[in-house]
Design an enzyme around this catalytic site. Structure first.
Site, PDB file in Angstrom:
ATOM      1  N   LYS A 258       0.883  -1.101  -0.058  1.00 15.50           N
ATOM      2  CA  LYS A 258      -0.109  -0.012  -0.070  1.00 15.50           C
ATOM      3  C   LYS A 258       0.916   1.121  -0.022  1.00 15.50           C
ATOM      4  CE  LYS A 258      -4.353  -1.900   0.905  1.00 15.50           C
ATOM      5  NZ  LYS A 258      -5.217  -2.526   1.767  1.00 15.50           N
TER       6      LYS A 258
HETATM    7  N1  GLU Z   1      -9.006  -8.585   3.080  1.00 17.75           N
HETATM    8  C1  GLU Z   1      -7.792  -9.253   2.755  1.00 17.75           C
HETATM    9  C2  GLU Z   1      -6.640  -8.475   2.527  1.00 17.75           C
HETATM   10  O1  GLU Z   1      -6.954  -7.211   2.143  1.00 17.75           O
HETATM   11  C3  GLU Z   1      -8.045 -10.421   2.040  1.00 17.75           C
HETATM   12  C4  GLU Z   1      -8.746 -11.450   2.526  1.00 17.75           C
HETATM   13  C5  GLU Z   1      -8.923 -12.837   1.943  1.00 17.75           C
HETATM   14  O2  GLU Z   1      -9.098 -12.670   0.305  1.00 17.75           O
HETATM   15  O3  GLU Z   1      -9.172 -13.752   2.238  1.00 17.75           O
HETATM   16  O4  GLU Z   1      -5.886  -8.790   2.070  1.00 17.75           O
END
Ligand code: GLU
Length: 284
Positions: A258
């Site tokens: 990020k």
């Molecule tokens: N929300 C998670 C992320 O941003 C991904 C979760 C998933 O794909 O299991 O890395």
């Protein structure tokens, strides 16, 4: 009988702008759904109110639409479904599979360091004696809920034989039927002190509620699958197939994160890149 549906998802957390790596992941899932005449779901993983921002969520919709993706409505936003996660936590707790953990991050790190095998060890704890626990709860001390692997082992006869199907590849080339090894992650946090739920529990509940049959995501989440498989077994939820894909790296060989402002879809767009150009770059 018609073949089982193919349902996959992209599940970003709105804690920053999407970058090339996210585009690759979203496209991989989207194109797999299309190739299999399946469904593609977008899920917003926004349980952490301190880090998630509405403007990032809006940017996710905008960036993915720009990329040419389409997804089902309404979009499930985890922050609106805390009761579902609380119910799953209650179910596990009532069966004695969790315990309250009052330790700070530093105390957890120290406990890991002093474990017999040093830092290779994941955190394993135990409930406090009942009177001490009651006193600390009474005093208003914050606590997390952790999954007790010891209790899970006792409760689940098939604990040592849990497997999942990997259609992609883990970091060590794992593929096919993979033995789940939840002990690698230790007693994971199911509900954070501040948030009331944590990633593993929310993901497992949602993948089941949304009927996800194929979890397509980056290889950095391969390790998470071990404990997620255990949670599925404990909660009697179906197990999807997994497809962990490679992680994109920048010219410096490091994977996108990020913090790489230059590689966000916003910046690429502003610098004149077209969606087709980016898709081509990413191999689609
Ligand atoms: N929300 C998670 C992320 O941003 C991904 C979760 C998933 O794909 O299991 O890395």
């Amino acid at each position: 009988m018609s073949p089982p549906n193919f349902v996959t998802r992209f599940a970003p957390s709105p804690t920053g702008h999407l970058h090339r790596g996210h585009a690759f992941s979203a496209l991989t899932a989207f194109e797999a759904a299309r190739a299999n005449r399946g469904r593609f779901i977008l899920r917003i993983e926004d349980i952490d109110a301190t880090r998630c921002r509405a403007e990032y969520e809006a940017a996710i919709y905008d960036d993915l639409a720009w990329l040419g993706l389409a997804w089902e409505q309404p979009v499930r936003r985890q922050s609106q479904h805390m009761a579902d996660y609380a119910a799953a936590l209650r179910d596990l707790s009532e069966r004695g599979l969790t315990y309250r953990c009052f330790r700070t991050r530093r105390e957890v790190a120290e406990a890991i360091e002093s474990a017999p095998h040093g830092t290779m060890e994941a955190f394993r704890g135990a409930p406090l004696p009942a009177h001490e626990e009651a006193a600390r709860v009474e005093a208003g001390e914050a606590y997390a809920w952790r999954l007790s692997l010891d209790a899970a082992h006792r409760a689940l006869s098939g604990f040592a034989h849990l497997t999942f199907e990997e259609h992609g590849e883990g970091p060590a080339g794992e593929n096919g039927v993979v033995q789940a090894r939840p002990e690698l992650g230790g007693d994971v946090v199911l509900a954070r002190k501040d948030v009331g739920v944590a990633y593993h529990l929310a993901v497992v509940v949602d993948d089941a509620l949304q009927g996800v049959t194929q979890v397509i995501r980056g290889r950095d989440l391969f390790e998470a699958t071990h404990v997620q498989r255990l949670l599925q077994a404990l909660l009697a939820l179906p197990t999807p197939c997994y497809r962990h894909h490679r992680l994109l790296a920048g010219p410096d060989g490091k994977r996108y994160a990020k913090r790489d402002q230059a590689q966000t879809l916003r910046t690429l767009r502003a610098s004149g890149m077209t969606a087709n150009g980016l898709r081509g770059d990413l191999g689609f």
